[in-house]
Design an enzyme around this catalytic site. Structure first.
Site, PDB file in Angstrom:
ATOM      1  N   CYS A 128       0.805  -1.226   0.000  1.00  0.00           N
ATOM      2  CA  CYS A 128       0.000   0.000   0.000  1.00  0.00           C
ATOM      3  C   CYS A 128       0.842   1.282   0.000  1.00  0.00           C
ATOM      4  O   CYS A 128       0.551   2.229  -0.733  1.00  0.00           O
ATOM      5  CB  CYS A 128      -0.966   0.000   1.188  1.00  0.00           C
ATOM      6  SG  CYS A 128      -0.284  -0.727   2.687  1.00  0.00           S
ATOM      7  N   HIS A 244      -2.734   6.228   4.615  1.00  0.00           N
ATOM      8  CA  HIS A 244      -1.319   6.418   4.911  1.00  0.00           C
ATOM      9  C   HIS A 244      -0.890   7.789   4.379  1.00  0.00           C
ATOM     10  O   HIS A 244      -1.312   8.192   3.293  1.00  0.00           O
ATOM     11  CB  HIS A 244      -0.450   5.354   4.216  1.00  0.00           C
ATOM     12  CG  HIS A 244      -0.651   3.951   4.718  1.00  0.00           C
ATOM     13  ND1 HIS A 244      -1.340   3.634   5.860  1.00  0.00           N
ATOM     14  CD2 HIS A 244      -0.206   2.772   4.207  1.00  0.00           C
ATOM     15  CE1 HIS A 244      -1.316   2.321   6.040  1.00  0.00           C
ATOM     16  NE2 HIS A 244      -0.644   1.773   5.044  1.00  0.00           N
TER      17      HIS A 244
HETATM   18  O1  25A Z   1      -0.031 -12.677   7.334  1.00  0.00           O
HETATM   19  P1  25A Z   1       0.357 -11.283   6.959  1.00  0.00           P
HETATM   20  O2  25A Z   1       0.872 -11.172   5.536  1.00  0.00           O
HETATM   21  O3  25A Z   1       1.261 -10.628   7.960  1.00  0.00           O
HETATM   22  O4  25A Z   1      -0.996 -10.442   6.978  1.00  0.00           O
HETATM   23  C1  25A Z   1      -1.569 -10.079   8.189  1.00  0.00           C
HETATM   24  C2  25A Z   1      -2.905  -9.457   8.010  1.00  0.00           C
HETATM   25  O5  25A Z   1      -2.767  -8.182   7.446  1.00  0.00           O
HETATM   26  C3  25A Z   1      -3.980  -7.842   6.795  1.00  0.00           C
HETATM   27  C4  25A Z   1      -4.889  -9.025   6.869  1.00  0.00           C
HETATM   28  O6  25A Z   1      -5.686  -8.950   8.072  1.00  0.00           O
HETATM   29  C5  25A Z   1      -3.858 -10.122   7.051  1.00  0.00           C
HETATM   30  O7  25A Z   1      -4.453 -11.288   7.598  1.00  0.00           O
HETATM   31  N1  25A Z   1      -3.580  -7.406   5.470  1.00  0.00           N
HETATM   32  C6  25A Z   1      -2.935  -8.016   4.470  1.00  0.00           C
HETATM   33  N2  25A Z   1      -2.698  -7.201   3.458  1.00  0.00           N
HETATM   34  C7  25A Z   1      -3.210  -6.010   3.822  1.00  0.00           C
HETATM   35  C8  25A Z   1      -3.298  -4.711   3.225  1.00  0.00           C
HETATM   36  N3  25A Z   1      -2.784  -4.438   2.028  1.00  0.00           N
HETATM   37  C9  25A Z   1      -3.783  -6.148   5.091  1.00  0.00           C
HETATM   38  N4  25A Z   1      -4.391  -5.169   5.728  1.00  0.00           N
HETATM   39  C10 25A Z   1      -4.444  -3.965   5.117  1.00  0.00           C
HETATM   40  N5  25A Z   1      -3.894  -3.714   3.916  1.00  0.00           N
HETATM   41  P2  25A Z   1      -7.275  -8.678   8.063  1.00  0.00           P
HETATM   42  O8  25A Z   1      -7.766  -8.760   9.448  1.00  0.00           O
HETATM   43  O9  25A Z   1      -7.619  -7.473   7.293  1.00  0.00           O
HETATM   44  O10 25A Z   1      -7.857  -9.888   7.251  1.00  0.00           O
HETATM   45  C11 25A Z   1      -7.528 -11.185   7.540  1.00  0.00           C
HETATM   46  C12 25A Z   1      -8.400 -11.985   6.553  1.00  0.00           C
HETATM   47  O11 25A Z   1      -7.742 -13.220   6.310  1.00  0.00           O
HETATM   48  C13 25A Z   1      -8.626 -14.279   6.684  1.00  0.00           C
HETATM   49  N6  25A Z   1      -7.881 -15.436   7.135  1.00  0.00           N
HETATM   50  C14 25A Z   1      -7.020 -15.538   8.149  1.00  0.00           C
HETATM   51  N7  25A Z   1      -6.545 -16.780   8.258  1.00  0.00           N
HETATM   52  C15 25A Z   1      -7.143 -17.501   7.300  1.00  0.00           C
HETATM   53  C16 25A Z   1      -7.989 -16.647   6.569  1.00  0.00           C
HETATM   54  N8  25A Z   1      -8.728 -17.075   5.542  1.00  0.00           N
HETATM   55  C17 25A Z   1      -8.638 -18.375   5.213  1.00  0.00           C
HETATM   56  N9  25A Z   1      -7.866 -19.242   5.844  1.00  0.00           N
HETATM   57  C18 25A Z   1      -7.100 -18.863   6.899  1.00  0.00           C
HETATM   58  N10 25A Z   1      -6.336 -19.757   7.544  1.00  0.00           N
HETATM   59  C19 25A Z   1      -9.429 -13.689   7.804  1.00  0.00           C
HETATM   60  O12 25A Z   1     -10.624 -14.390   8.012  1.00  0.00           O
HETATM   61  C20 25A Z   1      -9.712 -12.292   7.265  1.00  0.00           C
HETATM   62  O13 25A Z   1     -10.713 -12.319   6.298  1.00  0.00           O
HETATM   63  P3  25A Z   1     -10.936 -14.952   9.502  1.00  0.00           P
HETATM   64  O14 25A Z   1     -12.164 -15.743   9.335  1.00  0.00           O
HETATM   65  O15 25A Z   1      -9.722 -15.670  10.062  1.00  0.00           O
HETATM   66  O16 25A Z   1     -11.166 -13.705  10.394  1.00  0.00           O
HETATM   67  C21 25A Z   1     -12.438 -13.192  10.572  1.00  0.00           C
HETATM   68  C22 25A Z   1     -12.482 -12.483  11.895  1.00  0.00           C
HETATM   69  O17 25A Z   1     -11.904 -13.303  12.941  1.00  0.00           O
HETATM   70  C23 25A Z   1     -11.164 -12.537  13.867  1.00  0.00           C
HETATM   71  N11 25A Z   1      -9.805 -13.101  13.943  1.00  0.00           N
HETATM   72  C24 25A Z   1      -8.854 -13.041  13.016  1.00  0.00           C
HETATM   73  N12 25A Z   1      -7.740 -13.648  13.415  1.00  0.00           N
HETATM   74  C25 25A Z   1      -8.006 -14.140  14.656  1.00  0.00           C
HETATM   75  C26 25A Z   1      -9.326 -13.776  15.002  1.00  0.00           C
HETATM   76  N13 25A Z   1      -9.871 -14.116  16.178  1.00  0.00           N
HETATM   77  C27 25A Z   1      -9.133 -14.812  17.040  1.00  0.00           C
HETATM   78  N14 25A Z   1      -7.866 -15.182  16.768  1.00  0.00           N
HETATM   79  C28 25A Z   1      -7.261 -14.872  15.611  1.00  0.00           C
HETATM   80  N15 25A Z   1      -5.993 -15.272  15.360  1.00  0.00           N
HETATM   81  C29 25A Z   1     -11.196 -11.152  13.377  1.00  0.00           C
HETATM   82  O18 25A Z   1     -12.120 -10.398  14.138  1.00  0.00           O
HETATM   83  C30 25A Z   1     -11.641 -11.241  11.919  1.00  0.00           C
HETATM   84  O19 25A Z   1     -12.382 -10.111  11.533  1.00  0.00           O
HETATM   85  O1  L14 Z   2       2.775  -5.858   2.184  1.00  0.00           O
HETATM   86  O2  L14 Z   2       0.855  -3.043   8.069  1.00  0.00           O
HETATM   87  O3  L14 Z   2       0.749  -5.363   1.588  1.00  0.00           O
HETATM   88  O4  L14 Z   2       0.423  -1.140   7.089  1.00  0.00           O
HETATM   89  C1  L14 Z   2       0.166  -4.121   3.809  1.00  0.00           C
HETATM   90  C2  L14 Z   2      -0.133  -3.512   5.135  1.00  0.00           C
HETATM   91  C3  L14 Z   2       2.463  -4.711   4.622  1.00  0.00           C
HETATM   92  C4  L14 Z   2       2.114  -4.073   5.950  1.00  0.00           C
HETATM   93  C5  L14 Z   2       1.631  -5.493   2.462  1.00  0.00           C
HETATM   94  C6  L14 Z   2       0.770  -2.324   7.059  1.00  0.00           C
HETATM   95  C7  L14 Z   2       1.227  -5.172   3.875  1.00  0.00           C
HETATM   96  C8  L14 Z   2       1.128  -2.950   5.750  1.00  0.00           C
END
Ligand code: 25A
Ligand code: L14
Length: 335
Positions: A128, A244
């Site tokens: 982003c 941002h």
């Molecule tokens: O792994 P990374 O790369 O570090 O990414 C971390 C997180 O950053 C966000 C996104 O989080 C990602 O998971 N992200 C990534 N790119 C982004 C960007 N460009 C970014 N954010 C902003 N800009 P998120 O919360 O926005 O979305 C996460 C989504 O992923 C689904 N998910 C997670 N694990 C999964 C999965 N889907 C399929 N299989 C898996 N194993 C997640 O769905 C959500 O849609 P969910 O069902 O897991 O979550 C729904 C709700 O559940 C709660 N929750 C989430 N994690 C936990 C949890 N509750 C308890 N324990 C947890 N560990 C939340 O309330 C969520 O809304």
């Molecule tokens: O690589 O946490 O797309 O603000 C996007 C969200 C990296 C981290 C990515 C953040 C992520 C970023």
């Protein structure tokens, strides 16, 4: 007629915006499959006035799907994007999983949209902070070649996902009420603070930079197609919910006046110049939130070098930084 589309991570901060953006831009969806983890299976999400049940993501989730938008973290993309491609879908991936692979286009449509057709099943959506910066750099680079960039970011908590937004709000309330709070996402207090660490875990690389900072270096070079551009970044999390902001210092191969830069930027697709210091007008995170454009202002000469400019660049990280850019790529795909 329409196109069957899957959204992976549909319940997340970005996934929710992907759903809204598909509807708002009237993307021709024939069928939508909303996928997330087991935690969310059965939950109903609204798609264009209808309730759609969220399904658990599996390797068989992509039968009949033509376009799959992924935003559930890079581990999920690495594991499941190949299955989507095998099922015949084109993946637009919002994670860092494939961005730096040589055969994966890394695309911002206004900057290098022509590379979309070179895909082998996966097109990567850039980071982003990088997207909004390259949209602003592109017209300057075309006119006067950018040789060096020094950027500091002021990033909103939505970049860390939906739960991070809740944590910032709850921690703020707890501090105002003088109540204890146990955080689980950020490594330190985020309310009333600034954290020079993104992401929240395992951020630091051997060279002292964070993962987010090195993404800005490497992705900028790949998107602008110029490996000689020197970039140094400091990325900082601040207690803003959405959008941002970036201070960007640009060194060019020739002198460019702020007025010329203003004109080039004003004519550039996806850019809005807000630059009227006399009336205290400049881009603001709260005004960019919910908008699809990149806002640029505070355009002025860099007093420390001969061919330099300084810009203030603001955009909604969930829209142009993620969901909107992904849907724009999908639109180009079906053109
Ligand atoms: O792994 P990374 O790369 O570090 O990414 C971390 C997180 O950053 C966000 C996104 O989080 C990602 O998971 N992200 C990534 N790119 C982004 C960007 N460009 C970014 N954010 C902003 N800009 P998120 O919360 O926005 O979305 C996460 C989504 O992923 C689904 N998910 C997670 N694990 C999964 C999965 N889907 C399929 N299989 C898996 N194993 C997640 O769905 C959500 O849609 P969910 O069902 O897991 O979550 C729904 C709700 O559940 C709660 N929750 C989430 N994690 C936990 C949890 N509750 C308890 N324990 C947890 N560990 C939340 O309330 C969520 O809304
Ligand atoms: O690589 O946490 O797309 O603000 C996007 C969200 C990296 C981290 C990515 C953040 C992520 C970023």
């Amino acid at each position: 007629m329409g196109i069957p589309v899957a959204v992976v991570g549909a319940t997340g901060a970005v996934g929710q915006e992907m759903i809204r953006t598909l509807v708002d831009r009237k993307f021709p969806v024939s069928e939508v499959r909303l996928l997330a983890s087991e935690r969310s299976a059965g939950k109903k999400l609204n798609f264009n006035g209808r309730d759609v049940a969220v399904e658990t993501l599996t390797h068989d989730s992509f039968k009949g799907i033509r376009i799959a938008l992924f935003s559930a973290g890079s581990k999920i993309s690495k594991e499941f994007a190949p299955s989507a491609v095998r099922s015949g879908a084109v993946v637009v991936d919002n994670t860092s999983a494939f961005r730096m692979q040589a055969d994966t286009p890394l695309v911002v449509p206004e900057v290098n949209g022509h590379q979309i057709r070179e895909h082998h099943g996966i097109i990567a959506n850039p980071n982003c902070s990088t997207i909004q910066m390259v949209v602003a750099l592109k017209p300057l680079h075309d006119a006067a070649r950018v040789t060096r960039v020094i950027v500091s970011t002021y990033q909103s908590v939505s970049g860390a996902g939906a739960r991070a937004m809740v944590e910032m709000l709850e921690e703020t309330r707890a501090l105002l009420d003088k109540k204890p709070y146990r955080r689980s996402i950020f490594p330190h207090q985020i309310a009333f603070n600034a954290l020079p660490q993104i992401p929240q875990k395992n951020a630091f690389m051997p060279n002292g930079y964070t993962e987010e900072e090195m993404k800005m270096v490497n992705e900028t070079r790949k998107i602008l197609g110029d490996p000689t551009i020197r970039v140094s970044a400091t990325t900082v999390r601040i207690p803003v919910l959405r959008s941002h902001s970036e201070s960007v210092t640009v060194e060019l191969a020739r002198k460019m006046s702020p007025e010329e830069a203003r004109q080039l930027l004003a004519q550039s697709p996806g850019v809005i110049v807000v630059d009227d210091p006399a009336h205290e007008r400049y881009p603001l995170a709260c005004e960019a939130a919910g908008r699809g454009e990149v806002f640029v202002g505070r355009i002025r000469e860099d007093l420390s070098c001969e061919h330099g400019l300084v810009l203030w660049v603001v955009s909604d990280n969930l829209l142009k930084g993620a969901a909107l850019n992904a849907v724009q790529i999908a639109e180009k795909l079906i053109e």
